[in-house]
Design a protein around this motif. Structure first.
Motif, PDB file in Angstrom:
ATOM      1  N   MET A 272      60.581   9.818  26.100  1.00 39.45           N
ATOM      2  CA  MET A 272      59.236   9.587  26.485  1.00 39.45           C
ATOM      3  C   MET A 272      58.951  10.279  27.976  1.00 39.45           C
ATOM      4  O   MET A 272      57.941  10.593  28.166  1.00 39.45           O
ATOM      5  N   ARG A 273      60.194  10.328  28.788  1.00 44.35           N
ATOM      6  CA  ARG A 273      59.853  11.177  29.861  1.00 44.35           C
ATOM      7  C   ARG A 273      59.592  12.474  29.806  1.00 44.35           C
ATOM      8  O   ARG A 273      58.774  12.951  30.584  1.00 44.35           O
ATOM      9  N   GLU A 274      59.995  13.339  28.610  1.00 43.81           N
ATOM     10  CA  GLU A 274      59.680  14.657  28.550  1.00 43.81           C
ATOM     11  C   GLU A 274      58.257  14.797  27.518  1.00 43.81           C
ATOM     12  O   GLU A 274      57.455  15.655  28.087  1.00 43.81           O
ATOM     13  N   VAL A 275      58.118  13.777  26.938  1.00 42.78           N
ATOM     14  CA  VAL A 275      56.730  13.557  26.314  1.00 42.78           C
ATOM     15  C   VAL A 275      55.807  13.100  27.331  1.00 42.78           C
ATOM     16  O   VAL A 275      54.471  13.998  27.138  1.00 42.78           O
ATOM     17  N   ASN A 276      55.959  12.474  28.102  1.00 46.02           N
ATOM     18  CA  ASN A 276      54.831  12.310  29.253  1.00 46.02           C
ATOM     19  C   ASN A 276      54.862  13.390  30.275  1.00 46.02           C
ATOM     20  O   ASN A 276      53.702  13.473  30.888  1.00 46.02           O
ATOM     21  N   LYS A 277      55.703  14.053  30.553  1.00 40.90           N
ATOM     22  CA  LYS A 277      55.547  15.301  31.235  1.00 40.90           C
ATOM     23  C   LYS A 277      54.929  16.389  30.686  1.00 40.90           C
ATOM     24  O   LYS A 277      53.930  16.887  31.208  1.00 40.90           O
ATOM     25  N   ILE A 278      54.981  16.565  29.326  1.00 43.48           N
ATOM     26  CA  ILE A 278      54.066  17.506  28.733  1.00 43.48           C
ATOM     27  C   ILE A 278      52.626  16.958  28.802  1.00 43.48           C
ATOM     28  O   ILE A 278      51.952  17.794  29.043  1.00 43.48           O
ATOM     29  N   ALA A 279      52.462  15.631  28.459  1.00 46.78           N
ATOM     30  CA  ALA A 279      51.148  15.153  28.732  1.00 46.78           C
ATOM     31  C   ALA A 279      50.485  15.348  29.926  1.00 46.78           C
ATOM     32  O   ALA A 279      49.190  15.677  30.156  1.00 46.78           O
ATOM     33  N   ASP A 280      51.389  15.174  31.131  1.00 46.46           N
ATOM     34  CA  ASP A 280      51.018  15.568  32.589  1.00 46.46           C
ATOM     35  C   ASP A 280      50.380  17.128  32.671  1.00 46.46           C
ATOM     36  O   ASP A 280      49.513  17.484  33.337  1.00 46.46           O
ATOM     37  N   TYR A 281      51.291  17.874  32.125  1.00 45.29           N
ATOM     38  CA  TYR A 281      51.017  19.413  32.085  1.00 45.29           C
ATOM     39  C   TYR A 281      49.179  19.489  31.586  1.00 45.29           C
ATOM     40  O   TYR A 281      48.709  20.365  31.773  1.00 45.29           O
ATOM     41  N   GLN A 282      49.236  18.918  30.300  1.00 43.30           N
ATOM     42  CA  GLN A 282      48.183  18.993  29.667  1.00 43.30           C
ATOM     43  C   GLN A 282      46.863  18.638  30.076  1.00 43.30           C
ATOM     44  O   GLN A 282      45.905  19.264  30.446  1.00 43.30           O
ATOM     45  N   ARG A 283      47.155  17.545  30.861  1.00 49.34           N
ATOM     46  CA  ARG A 283      45.947  16.722  31.669  1.00 49.34           C
ATOM     47  C   ARG A 283      45.700  17.858  33.127  1.00 49.34           C
ATOM     48  O   ARG A 283      44.510  17.704  33.283  1.00 49.34           O
TER      49      ARG A 283
END
Length: 286
Positions: A272-283
């Motif tokens: 989830m750390r990498e999932v969350n990092k992708i989400a941060d890039y998207q936002r």
């Protein structure tokens, strides 16, 4: 810019491995997985499955959008397409209301004496005009059988066929145009190939037809030598691949993106750390 006409997936996804299923179920609805928006499965692993696994898939289908990413269609193979398998895929997609099916721009069968022998690897297609026409015809046939457009993924590879007369980007774009299909963009594969074959990954990315992207893959790889990377999906994503994703979002918008982890799979909180990092890039680009 990404294509939303076929895909209902959004945000960030994760490849659904069996060991992750109970972990996701245990924390479903918890804020710790709030950024997990869809899951990806290989239909070959789930078609006609029964028992506990079928109930698990039903559970996910009720709660998450699902993307299907195939492994064995062998679009570049010599043997005829497996029509029976494609009808199974069609039924599976309808059964679980899955609008999106993607496959690799590669081959995985040998076609020896007209038989379908699986090689259990994804091998590169020669980059020639003849291969463009051949593969595009097979993609159109697949789309006709399924009754929908599919997306093809740019593949990683380690040896280029000596008869190739085009570079990878030209071949990819030619197939997309002639087949009129969609693109499943693998960011890590761009980087892996750029190191293995000495081209500029960012220049390659800028040549991608962004309007055809339905979603992307992010993954890690293994460095066997300074000039040889192996696409293992068994390690964390490295900084140059994150930089490519950031540029892709800037170029094409924040398209859906799935984290692949097929080997050395850590516990869900670490993924989830990498999932969350992708989400941060998207936002950041919205």
């Amino acid at each position: 810019m990404f294509n939303q006409t076929i895909s209902r997936i959004n945000g960030v996804g994760l490849g659904l491995k069996r060991e992750l299923i109970p972990q996701i179920q245990a924390v479903f609805g918890d804020n710790s997985i709030a950024n997990l928006n869809f899951v990806e499965i290989a239909p070959e692993n789930w078609i006609d499955i029964g028992g506990k696994a079928a109930k698990q898939l039903d559970w996910f289908a009720e709660r998450y959008p699902i993307a299907c990413h195939g492994l064995c269609l062998s679009l570049g193979g010599l043997a005829p397409l497996d029509i029976n398998f494609l009808h199974q895929v069609k039924q599976f997609l309808q059964q679980y209301n899955i609008p999106l099916y993607t496959e690799h721009l590669s081959y995985s069968t040998d076609g020896y004496k007209g038989q379908q022998g699986y090689l259990y690897d994804l091998l590169p297609i020669p980059f020639t005009e003849e291969a463009v026409h051949y593969v595009a015809k097979r993609i159109r046939q697949t789309q006709d059988i399924l009754g929908q457009r599919i997306a093809i993924e740019n593949a990683s590879f380690y040896v280029q066929a000596p008869i190739s007369s085009m570079d990878e980007l030209s071949f990819l774009n030619a197939v997309l145009t002639e087949a009129d299909c969609l693109l499943h963009l693998d960011i890590n594969n761009i980087y892996v190939n750029s190191v293995n074959f000495g081209f500029d990954a960012h220049e390659f990315l800028r040549g991608i037809p962004g309007e055809r992207i339905v979603y992307a893959h992010m993954a890690g790889h293994y460095q066997q030598a300074p000039d040889l990377l192996i696409d293992t999906h068994g390690a964390d994503v490295i900084d140059p691949v994150w930089a490519l994703l950031e540029e892709a979002y800037q170029l094409f918008g924040a398209f859906p993106t799935c984290l692949e982890r097929d080997n050395n799979i850590p516990l869900l909180p670490l993924l989830m750390r990498e999932v969350n990092k992708i989400a941060d890039y998207q936002r950041h680009v919205k």
